[in-house]
Design a protein around this motif. Sequence first.
Motif, mmCIF file in Angstrom:
data_model
loop_
_atom_site.group_PDB
_atom_site.id
_atom_site.type_symbol
_atom_site.label_atom_id
_atom_site.label_comp_id
_atom_site.label_asym_id
_atom_site.label_seq_id
_atom_site.Cartn_x
_atom_site.Cartn_y
_atom_site.Cartn_z
ATOM 1 N N GLY A 139 0.819 -1.209 0.000
ATOM 2 C CA GLY A 139 0.000 0.000 0.000
ATOM 3 C C GLY A 139 0.849 1.253 0.000
ATOM 4 O O GLY A 139 2.081 1.206 -0.090
ATOM 5 N N SER A 143 -0.853 6.212 4.916
ATOM 6 C CA SER A 143 -2.152 5.560 4.759
ATOM 7 C C SER A 143 -3.019 5.745 6.004
ATOM 8 O O SER A 143 -2.647 5.309 7.099
ATOM 9 C CB SER A 143 -1.954 4.066 4.478
ATOM 10 N N ASN A 145 -5.905 4.257 6.132
ATOM 11 C CA ASN A 145 -6.447 2.909 6.344
ATOM 12 C C ASN A 145 -5.559 2.110 7.284
ATOM 13 O O ASN A 145 -6.049 1.402 8.176
ATOM 14 C CB ASN A 145 -6.566 2.166 5.010
ATOM 15 N N ASN A 196 2.290 1.031 6.963
ATOM 16 C CA ASN A 196 2.606 0.274 5.751
ATOM 17 C C ASN A 196 4.106 0.305 5.479
ATOM 18 O O ASN A 196 4.703 -0.697 5.086
ATOM 19 C CB ASN A 196 1.867 0.856 4.535
ATOM 20 N N VAL A 239 1.867 2.373 -6.911
ATOM 21 C CA VAL A 239 1.064 2.703 -5.732
ATOM 22 C C VAL A 239 1.886 3.641 -4.854
ATOM 23 O O VAL A 239 3.094 3.445 -4.682
ATOM 24 C CB VAL A 239 0.681 1.435 -4.943
#
Length: 316
Positions: A139, A143, A145, A196, A239
């Motif tokens: 990822g 982040s 998330n 991440n 990404v």
Amino acid sequence: MVYLLHRFFGRDGREEADELLNRRSGNADKPRILNCFNEPIDDWLSFFMFTMFTDRDGKYQLAALAESGFDPLARSTKFMLTEEAHHLFVGETGVDRVVQRTAQRMAEGVEPVKAGVVPMEVIQKYVNHWYSLSLDLFGGEVSSNAADFFAAGLKGRYREDQYEDHKALGQSYAMQVPGVGGKLTDESVPLRNALNEVLRDEYVKDCQRAVDRWNKSIAKAGVTGVELRLPHRRFNRAVGPSSGARFDVRGNVVSEAEWAERKGSWLPTAADRAYVQSLMVGVFAPGQMADWIAPPGKGINGQPLDFEYVKAPGAQ
């Protein structure tokens, strides 16, 4: 994962499980969500690279989920980690055997293509390709998330028990983030938002250990001045912030024109792939190996290398 979705998440879980089971790598209508899993694997070198680099991402993702506060998930991942270890062994030793054979022929003074082995520069291109694809699986570097998953107790860090603070609050992570035109700027990110990247750090160290092993095989064969390297983590990313610019294998910004000109020296070309595929000729006699790969150090389950693992149809 399908079991957990069915067992604990009702109708929504069953619908998600159905979607999961309907996805197939490379399928035009229902491909896998993560693009790395849709990459074609048409030769053994690609297979070894996939199990070396892409399955290694699985090791670290599963290790983070093994720290989950959702106990059924944490317990399930521990069984999957045992299976993953076999994949990693196949990949790391598989690449090493390819490297050994190429180094052996180089030490003999034979040009690799004439010898029917994979040139070291082609092996390097495959490393660049599969490693950079696999880095994307973690990822983005920053982040929300990742922060939410950690805060909810869904995931932890790799070997969470090595940390004194298990809340990761009030801490930061320093990183270089590409801005406009790829220009790098130093940024301090709240640790939870950088989890991440924390996990990716552990992955990179593990991959480097394997590359060091391959380079020892090159040196052991008597070849000097040649070594394999991991490309910079900004290279060939699709990404995260590095996806917005072009970088060479050392992490330096390059223009789109330079990328187009030099891409074939960094990543496998159609000709490279065709050559590797041309080597994929079946060898079926017990104890014999294809010319492009060295024999393993020992047979499966301690059997001799010439053990007849599979009997031909009709054989007694």
